[in-house]
Design a protein around this motif. Structure first.
Motif, PDB file in Angstrom:
ATOM      1  N   ILE A  97       0.837  -1.203   0.000  1.00 31.77           N
ATOM      2  CA  ILE A  97       0.000   0.000   0.000  1.00 31.77           C
ATOM      3  C   ILE A  97       0.873   1.255   0.000  1.00 31.77           C
ATOM      4  CG2 ILE A  97      -1.611   1.370   1.373  1.00 31.77           C
ATOM      5  CD1 ILE A  97      -2.977  -0.904  -0.041  1.00 31.77           C
ATOM      6  N   GLU A  98       1.947   1.234   0.787  1.00 31.86           N
ATOM      7  CA  GLU A  98       2.824   2.398   0.846  1.00 31.86           C
ATOM      8  C   GLU A  98       3.576   2.614  -0.467  1.00 31.86           C
ATOM      9  OE1 GLU A  98       2.859   4.759   3.155  1.00 31.86           O
ATOM     10  OE2 GLU A  98       1.160   3.572   3.814  1.00 31.86           O
ATOM     11  N   VAL A  99       4.018   1.523  -1.092  1.00 31.35           N
ATOM     12  CA  VAL A  99       4.708   1.640  -2.380  1.00 31.35           C
ATOM     13  C   VAL A  99       3.772   2.238  -3.426  1.00 31.35           C
ATOM     14  CG1 VAL A  99       5.747   0.357  -4.292  1.00 31.35           C
ATOM     15  CG2 VAL A  99       6.351  -0.211  -1.935  1.00 31.35           C
ATOM     16  N   HIS A 100       2.534   1.744  -3.460  1.00 29.28           N
ATOM     17  CA  HIS A 100       1.538   2.281  -4.391  1.00 29.28           C
ATOM     18  C   HIS A 100       1.310   3.771  -4.139  1.00 29.28           C
ATOM     19  CE1 HIS A 100      -0.134  -1.025  -6.782  1.00 29.28           C
ATOM     20  NE2 HIS A 100       0.122  -1.809  -5.749  1.00 29.28           N
ATOM     21  N   GLY A 101       1.180   4.143  -2.863  1.00 27.04           N
ATOM     22  CA  GLY A 101       0.908   5.532  -2.531  1.00 27.04           C
ATOM     23  C   GLY A 101       2.024   6.468  -2.958  1.00 27.04           C
ATOM     24  N   VAL A 102       3.256   6.075  -2.664  1.00 31.70           N
ATOM     25  CA  VAL A 102       4.400   6.910  -3.025  1.00 31.70           C
ATOM     26  C   VAL A 102       4.501   7.077  -4.538  1.00 31.70           C
ATOM     27  CG1 VAL A 102       6.925   7.009  -3.056  1.00 31.70           C
ATOM     28  CG2 VAL A 102       5.721   6.427  -0.934  1.00 31.70           C
ATOM     29  N   ASP A 133       6.104   5.943   5.096  1.00 32.47           N
ATOM     30  CA  ASP A 133       7.043   5.024   4.473  1.00 32.47           C
ATOM     31  C   ASP A 133       8.077   4.528   5.471  1.00 32.47           C
ATOM     32  OD1 ASP A 133       7.990   3.697   2.076  1.00 32.47           O
ATOM     33  OD2 ASP A 133       9.696   5.052   2.143  1.00 32.47           O
ATOM     34  N   VAL A 134       8.566   5.436   6.323  1.00 38.53           N
ATOM     35  CA  VAL A 134       9.563   5.064   7.329  1.00 38.53           C
ATOM     36  C   VAL A 134       8.979   4.079   8.338  1.00 38.53           C
ATOM     37  CG1 VAL A 134      10.967   5.946   9.233  1.00 38.53           C
ATOM     38  CG2 VAL A 134      10.860   7.204   7.078  1.00 38.53           C
ATOM     39  N   MET A 135       7.754   4.355   8.804  1.00 31.98           N
ATOM     40  CA  MET A 135       7.119   3.463   9.788  1.00 31.98           C
ATOM     41  C   MET A 135       6.926   2.060   9.232  1.00 31.98           C
ATOM     42  SD  MET A 135       4.268   5.698  11.835  1.00 31.98           S
ATOM     43  CE  MET A 135       3.499   6.404  10.381  1.00 31.98           C
ATOM     44  N   VAL A 136       6.403   1.974   8.004  1.00 36.09           N
ATOM     45  CA  VAL A 136       6.125   0.666   7.410  1.00 36.09           C
ATOM     46  C   VAL A 136       7.410  -0.075   7.111  1.00 36.09           C
ATOM     47  CG1 VAL A 136       5.134  -0.506   5.419  1.00 36.09           C
ATOM     48  CG2 VAL A 136       3.900   1.371   6.488  1.00 36.09           C
ATOM     49  N   THR A 137       8.407   0.631   6.564  1.00 36.71           N
ATOM     50  CA  THR A 137       9.683   0.000   6.248  1.00 36.71           C
ATOM     51  C   THR A 137      10.342  -0.548   7.502  1.00 36.71           C
ATOM     52  OG1 THR A 137      10.011   1.462   4.348  1.00 36.71           O
ATOM     53  CG2 THR A 137      11.955   0.349   5.222  1.00 36.71           C
ATOM     54  N   THR A 138      10.327   0.232   8.582  1.00 40.06           N
ATOM     55  CA  THR A 138      10.914  -0.211   9.845  1.00 40.06           C
ATOM     56  C   THR A 138      10.229  -1.467  10.358  1.00 40.06           C
ATOM     57  OG1 THR A 138      11.483   2.067  10.412  1.00 40.06           O
ATOM     58  CG2 THR A 138      11.449   0.467  12.213  1.00 40.06           C
ATOM     59  N   LEU A 139       8.911  -1.517  10.244  1.00 39.49           N
ATOM     60  CA  LEU A 139       8.158  -2.681  10.712  1.00 39.49           C
ATOM     61  C   LEU A 139       8.457  -3.911   9.865  1.00 39.49           C
ATOM     62  CD1 LEU A 139       5.859  -3.882  12.517  1.00 39.49           C
ATOM     63  CD2 LEU A 139       4.283  -3.208  10.688  1.00 39.49           C
ATOM     64  N   THR A 140       8.364  -3.772   8.525  1.00 33.44           N
ATOM     65  CA  THR A 140       8.496  -4.939   7.649  1.00 33.44           C
ATOM     66  C   THR A 140       9.926  -5.449   7.582  1.00 33.44           C
ATOM     67  OG1 THR A 140       8.717  -3.476   5.728  1.00 33.44           O
ATOM     68  CG2 THR A 140       6.525  -4.311   6.228  1.00 33.44           C
ATOM     69  N   GLU A 141      10.917  -4.574   7.762  1.00 32.66           N
ATOM     70  CA  GLU A 141      12.310  -5.026   7.734  1.00 32.66           C
ATOM     71  C   GLU A 141      12.595  -6.004   8.853  1.00 32.66           C
ATOM     72  OE1 GLU A 141      14.750  -1.570   7.815  1.00 32.66           O
ATOM     73  OE2 GLU A 141      14.895  -1.421   5.627  1.00 32.66           O
ATOM     74  N   ARG A 142      11.895  -5.844   9.968  1.00 31.85           N
ATOM     75  CA  ARG A 142      12.126  -6.741  11.099  1.00 31.85           C
ATOM     76  C   ARG A 142      11.390  -8.060  10.961  1.00 31.85           C
ATOM     77  NH1 ARG A 142      10.673  -2.147  14.256  1.00 31.85           N
ATOM     78  NH2 ARG A 142       8.823  -3.292  14.950  1.00 31.85           N
ATOM     79  N   LEU A 283       2.327  -6.243  -4.973  1.00 33.97           N
ATOM     80  CA  LEU A 283       3.443  -6.211  -4.033  1.00 33.97           C
ATOM     81  C   LEU A 283       4.516  -5.218  -4.440  1.00 33.97           C
ATOM     82  CD1 LEU A 283       3.898 -10.020  -3.271  1.00 33.97           C
ATOM     83  CD2 LEU A 283       2.897  -8.276  -1.785  1.00 33.97           C
ATOM     84  N   SER A 284       4.694  -5.002  -5.743  1.00 34.78           N
ATOM     85  CA  SER A 284       5.763  -4.124  -6.215  1.00 34.78           C
ATOM     86  C   SER A 284       5.279  -2.724  -6.550  1.00 34.78           C
ATOM     87  CB  SER A 284       6.447  -4.744  -7.451  1.00 34.78           C
ATOM     88  OG  SER A 284       5.511  -4.955  -8.486  1.00 34.78           O
TER      89      SER A 284
END
Length: 321
Positions: A97-102, A133-142, A283-284
């Protein structure tokens, strides 16, 4: 507020409804997850989306609290997937969702950057880059490896397209289902090993380069930009190879169950390509319709060329079984 007549009404509805969709999705995901990290991230995302929704509604003077039928169906599907597959699916969906939004907002900003809408988009994009984007990336990276998920779908897609082309060519050349089955299975196994080896070598080489660069920075007393990749070349190769062989079975199965031509293989492979293309595009962050059409065109060309080569081989070189 700006009059919607100054901009395309469809664009105004799209921006408002997209934010309403994201807000509705985040609220429902928060209600169904028990993961504290995910809930904390969703709390913050909900607050940001509420602000964005109010902004676009005031900007266009377009106030609505009801999604259209397409977005409602999409929302139900995503919630069903998350209930079925759990927290891992939530992580993937948040990232997608974040990738689509950006990408959507960047594209619009390029088109309207000299207009009032462009300035509005600049503020939204700043929020996207600095917060969401930062919040989601931080969550999914873990939690997940998005690259491995994409490797799965790319391997599936390659296996379907390549082996369908091979099946079509073999039917054109041989005509005999048993021979086609043997040749297609042999090609599929060879292709899986080739794809797995390619993924392994590519990642292994990249890891060596990054390791050398890291060692150089440490020697020079510099602060490394990032740690060495955690993704294993062996695991990556195994994922790609396995996904490839699974995709390759799709056009082969009709032959295994008695098909005497490539028609059923083309039909099953076409359905698989649509499903895989839809998932991979989501996904992409790519345009789903464009991706599906592109892959179907590639599939059609692969079948046509391969079958023609098979017929030519049978005619000019006397190949027959």
């Amino acid at each position: 507020m700006i009059s919607t007549s100054s901009h395309d009404l469809h664009l105004a509805r799209t921006l408002v409804l997209d934010e309403l969709f994201d807000l509705s999705l985040y609220r429902q995901l928060k209600a169904m997850t028990g993961d504290c990290d995910v809930q904390d991230t969703l709390d913050k995302l909900v607050a940001v989306e509420e602000e964005h929704l109010r902004f676009w509604q005031d900007f266009f003077g377009l106030h609505t609290d009801r999604l259209d039928i397409g977005r409602r169906l999409k929302l139900r599907l995503l919630i069903f997937v998350c209930r079925l597959f759990g927290t891992g699916a939530i992580h993937l969906i948040l990232e997608a969702i974040e990738v689509h939004g950006v990408r959507k907002y960047l594209t619009l900003w390029q088109a309207y950057k000299k207009e009032p809408l462009g300035e509005a988009l600049r503020g939204i994009l700043t929020d996207e880059f600095k917060h969401e984007d930062v919040m989601v990336t931080t969550l999914t990276e873990r939690k997940i490896s998005a690259e491995q998920i994409r490797n799965i779908f790319l391997g599936l897609n390659d296996g379907v397209v390549e082996i369908l082309g091979a099946v079509s060519g073999f039917f054109g050349a041989f005509g005999n289902p048993t021979t086609v089955l043997i040749a297609a299975c042999t090609t599929a196994v060879a292709g899986a090993f080739s794809m797995a080896a390619g993924a392994f070598l590519a990642l292994n080489s990249e890891k060596e380069v990054k390791s050398t660069d890291l060692a150089k920075k440490i020697f020079l007393g510099e602060e490394p930009e990032q740690a060495i990749m955690e993704e294993s070349p062996v695991v990556s190769g195994a994922v790609v190879g396995t996904a490839y062989i699974i995709g390759a079975t799709v056009p082969v199965l009709p032959v295994l169950f008695g098909a005497t031509n490539a028609v059923l293989s083309v039909a099953t492979a076409g359905i698989m390509v649509v499903v895989v293309s839809t998932l991979l595009s989501f996904l992409s962050g790519m345009n789903v319709t464009r991706r599906i059409l592109l892959n179907l065109v590639i599939l059609t060309v692969a079948v046509g060329v391969s079958y023609s080569i098979g017929l030519l081989a049978q005619r000019f070189w006397g190949i027959s079984v």
